[in-house]
Design a protein around this motif. Structure first.
Motif, short mmCIF file in Angstrom:
data_model
loop_
_atom_site.label_atom_id
_atom_site.label_comp_id
_atom_site.label_asym_id
_atom_site.label_seq_id
_atom_site.Cartn_x
_atom_site.Cartn_y
_atom_site.Cartn_z
N VAL A 129 0.52 -1.75 0.37
CA VAL A 129 0.38 -0.20 0.06
C VAL A 129 0.66 1.37 -0.41
CG1 VAL A 129 -1.55 -0.94 1.13
CG2 VAL A 129 -0.71 0.35 2.47
N ALA A 130 2.29 0.67 0.42
CA ALA A 130 3.21 2.50 0.57
C ALA A 130 4.36 2.32 -0.50
CB ALA A 130 3.77 2.77 1.98
N ALA A 322 14.36 -3.58 12.17
CA ALA A 322 13.81 -3.18 10.47
C ALA A 322 13.47 -1.68 10.95
CB ALA A 322 13.04 -4.21 9.90
N VAL A 323 13.33 -0.70 9.89
CA VAL A 323 12.75 0.38 9.72
C VAL A 323 12.41 0.18 8.44
CG1 VAL A 323 13.09 2.53 9.77
CG2 VAL A 323 14.79 1.37 11.45
N GLN A 324 11.02 1.27 8.74
CA GLN A 324 10.28 1.67 7.17
C GLN A 324 9.62 2.73 7.74
OE1 GLN A 324 6.75 -1.87 7.04
NE2 GLN A 324 7.30 -1.80 4.70
N ILE A 325 9.93 3.71 6.22
CA ILE A 325 10.09 4.86 6.77
C ILE A 325 8.04 5.13 6.40
CG2 ILE A 325 10.09 7.50 5.73
CD1 ILE A 325 11.47 6.71 8.45
N ILE A 326 7.17 5.37 6.41
CA ILE A 326 5.68 5.25 5.56
C ILE A 326 5.33 6.67 5.61
CG2 ILE A 326 3.72 4.32 5.55
CD1 ILE A 326 5.67 2.15 5.30
N ALA A 327 4.77 7.25 4.08
CA ALA A 327 3.74 8.61 3.94
C ALA A 327 2.63 8.22 4.07
CB ALA A 327 4.83 9.71 2.83
N SER A 328 1.69 9.34 4.29
CA SER A 328 -0.12 9.06 3.79
C SER A 328 -0.58 9.75 3.92
CB SER A 328 -0.27 7.97 5.17
OG SER A 328 -1.90 7.96 5.25
N GLY A 329 -1.34 10.46 3.13
CA GLY A 329 -1.77 11.61 3.02
C GLY A 329 -3.83 11.37 2.17
N THR A 336 -2.64 4.32 4.69
CA THR A 336 -1.41 3.47 4.87
C THR A 336 -1.58 3.86 5.94
OG1 THR A 336 -1.02 4.31 2.74
CG2 THR A 336 0.84 3.06 3.69
N ILE A 337 -1.49 4.87 7.01
CA ILE A 337 -0.48 5.20 8.18
C ILE A 337 -2.09 4.34 9.39
CG2 ILE A 337 0.06 6.34 10.07
CD1 ILE A 337 1.57 8.59 7.88
N THR A 434 4.46 11.85 12.78
CA THR A 434 3.69 13.02 12.90
C THR A 434 2.19 12.69 12.90
OG1 THR A 434 3.55 13.23 10.52
CG2 THR A 434 4.72 13.93 11.36
N ALA A 435 1.89 11.98 12.65
CA ALA A 435 0.26 11.29 12.76
C ALA A 435 0.01 11.25 14.12
CB ALA A 435 -0.43 9.84 12.15
N ASN A 436 -1.27 11.92 14.17
CA ASN A 436 -1.99 12.03 15.73
C ASN A 436 -3.06 10.87 15.44
OD1 ASN A 436 -1.02 14.07 17.49
ND2 ASN A 436 -2.35 15.22 15.56
N MET A 437 -3.99 10.15 16.59
CA MET A 437 -4.97 9.38 16.34
C MET A 437 -5.88 9.20 15.51
SD MET A 437 -4.43 5.43 16.65
CE MET A 437 -2.46 4.98 17.34
#
Length: 501
Positions: A129-130, A322-329, A336-337, A434-437
């Protein structure tokens, strides 16, 4: 914007017609007003209905229009239309996907064997999805609160040799803002390429003189989604809530802190400001760079193809999970997030720990938390005891009783204002960013989160969460039941607006 202006013009014509009727046929004005208002509500209601939104969002808009026709109509024009999102951000999403396939076409599924089945499930979902690669060669360091965060950022900015890319929702022209500005100016004079992207609404107080001082030394500054006519444009509703710094393509920062003195606990209103940021070095910085450069292209139409931006020689860092950087918008149809957070919650076997300054979940998240708690999973929510905005604060409290009845524990942070945005599952998976719940972060804002699997930073987040609990008090059900009816009414009214917050 064109469609918004058209709807405003229609509204003004109808209003002018009513005034004309009032002047010459005042005895019939109530009748005509009723007809026009009813037609206006029916028209906008049908538009919302045909957009096939979530039922809760559809009902909220229709109720607002029915109760407050004129105000609701204006509010819908400014904040409710999906037209701009589909037309502009749909195109941005397609551009981002094409750019990703051209630059990050590799997958490393063979390296997943060291992770458990739940983590591998999240990996697959994120890549589908991302389109975000999983990095096994990234060093991460959790930065607690403003002092540690800004000291580290300033230290790394001074080391910049090739470029500095900065992207912030809020950037203030105050002490810390000016200090960082002067470093950027100093670096630009030394030949370092500096690009500065700020949100037009979040940083609306940023003075033109402040930006001009940067431009004079060659720093490129642009406002993301600049709003020329704030009361006639639906773009005001889609904000860039990301906080990103990339230095030489090797070092990156993201997390909850904007740039302002309040994040250093210098605000008399909030006092101590509890927040969490993160520094990254290594492979995952490429994805932060990708997100910045795509946002830069969306804003400026400048395609930066220099390989020093996309694929620099990365720092040699030890393997650490492991690390993943996920963008959403709004440019991503899969939310996505939100969907990754939902998947993490439903995979929980032992614990789900949440820290968020705004807690306005949709039905999926509420159900996931209730089912987890009823299944014996330790579900804890850490929330600020005092608000920075009253409507989201009241809306958040309306969700607590039903969750508490299912066994969720809700804590209020007493030491100061809690602004961290963290989810920890089973002590070995976490996300920080940066994403709030809340629904705004899930559906409207441009956000970026780091997902951590089995890293040392995950354990740091676990330790910090336990420490924050010592500065918090649990909300008791007896206290909830004793709330006054006016307060319950305010919470319910705020919740009614939650699909639009």
């Amino acid at each position: 914007m064109k469609r918004s202006i058209q709807m405003i013009i229609v509204f003004l014509i109808m209003t002018s017609l009513l005034f004309f009727l009032n002047r010459f046929w005042s005895d019939k004005i109530t009748f005509y007003t009723s007809i026009v208002t009813t037609l206006m509500v029916i028209f906008v209601g049908l538009v919302i209905f045909m957009e096939n939104r979530h039922p809760s969002s559809t009902m909220a808009w229709i109720m607002i229009l029915a109760l407050f026709p004129v105000t609701g109509f204006i509010f819908y024009v400014l904040f409710g239309q999906n037209y701009y999102k589909r037309r502009v951000y749909g195109r941005k999403g397609e551009q981002d996907a094409r750019a990703f396939l051209g630059i990050h076409a590799h997958r490393n599924d063979h390296a997943w064997e060291q992770f458990n089945e739940d983590q591998q499930l999240i990996f697959r979902l994120a890549q589908n999805v991302a389109h975000s690669p999983i990095s096994l060669h990234t060093y991460t360091r959790i930065l607690s609160n403003g002092d540690e965060t800004f000291d580290t950022i300033i230290e790394e900015l001074h080391k910049a040799e090739h470029h500095i890319h900065m992207e912030y929702y809020i950037y203030r022209n105050d002490c810390i803002g000016k200090e960082i500005q002067q470093i950027l100016i100093e670096k630009a004079k030394l030949g370092v390429e500096v690009r500065f992207l700020y949100d037009a609404v979040g940083s609306y107080q940023l003075a033109e003189s402040f930006l001009q001082e940067m431009r004079q030394v060659g720093i490129e500054t642009y406002a993301f989604n600049d709003v020329k006519l704030p009361f006639f444009s639906s773009t005001v509703n889609y904000r860039n809530h990301r906080k990103i710094i990339v230095i030489d393509g090797k070092v990156g920062f993201t997390g909850g802190l904007n740039v302002g003195d309040e994040y250093l606990s210098r605000s008399k209103t909030f006092g101590f400001w509890r927040d969490t940021h993160m520094m990254l070095k290594g492979d995952a910085v490429r994805m932060l760079q990708f997100i910045f450069l795509q946002d830069w292209f969306h804003t400026t139409k400048q395609r930066l193809a220099n390989p020093d931006y996309w694929s620099p020689q990365l720092l040699d860092v030890p393997d650490d999970g492991a690390v993943q950087i996920i963008a959403s918008g709004p440019d991503n149809e899969f939310r996505t997030i939100k969907n990754l957070i939902f998947a993490m919650m439903t995979s929980a076997k032992k614990s789900i720990w949440i820290t968020s300054p705004y807690f306005i979940p949709d039905e999926d998240i509420v159900t996931a938390l209730k089912v987890a708690a009823l299944s014996g999973v330790d579900v804890k929510i850490l929330f600020p005891a005092k608000p920075d905005r009253w409507i989201p604060f009241f809306a958040s409290h309306s969700y607590f009783p039903t969750l508490m009845e299912a066994g969720v524990e809700v804590y209020e942070y007493q030491k100061g204002f809690m602004h961290s945005k963290i989810l920890i599952v089973d002590g070995n998976m976490a996300t920080i960013g940066t994403a709030n719940m809340d629904m705004r972060s899930y559906h409207l804002n441009f956000e970026v989160n780091a997902f951590l699997y089995g890293t040392e930073s995950t354990q740091t987040l676990v330790s910090d969460f336990k420490e924050d609990l010592t500065e918090s008090t649990i909300i008791e059900m007896d206290w909830v039941k004793k709330k006054s009816y006016p307060k319950r009414f305010l919470e319910s009214a705020a919740r009614l607006l939650s699909p639009m917050l």
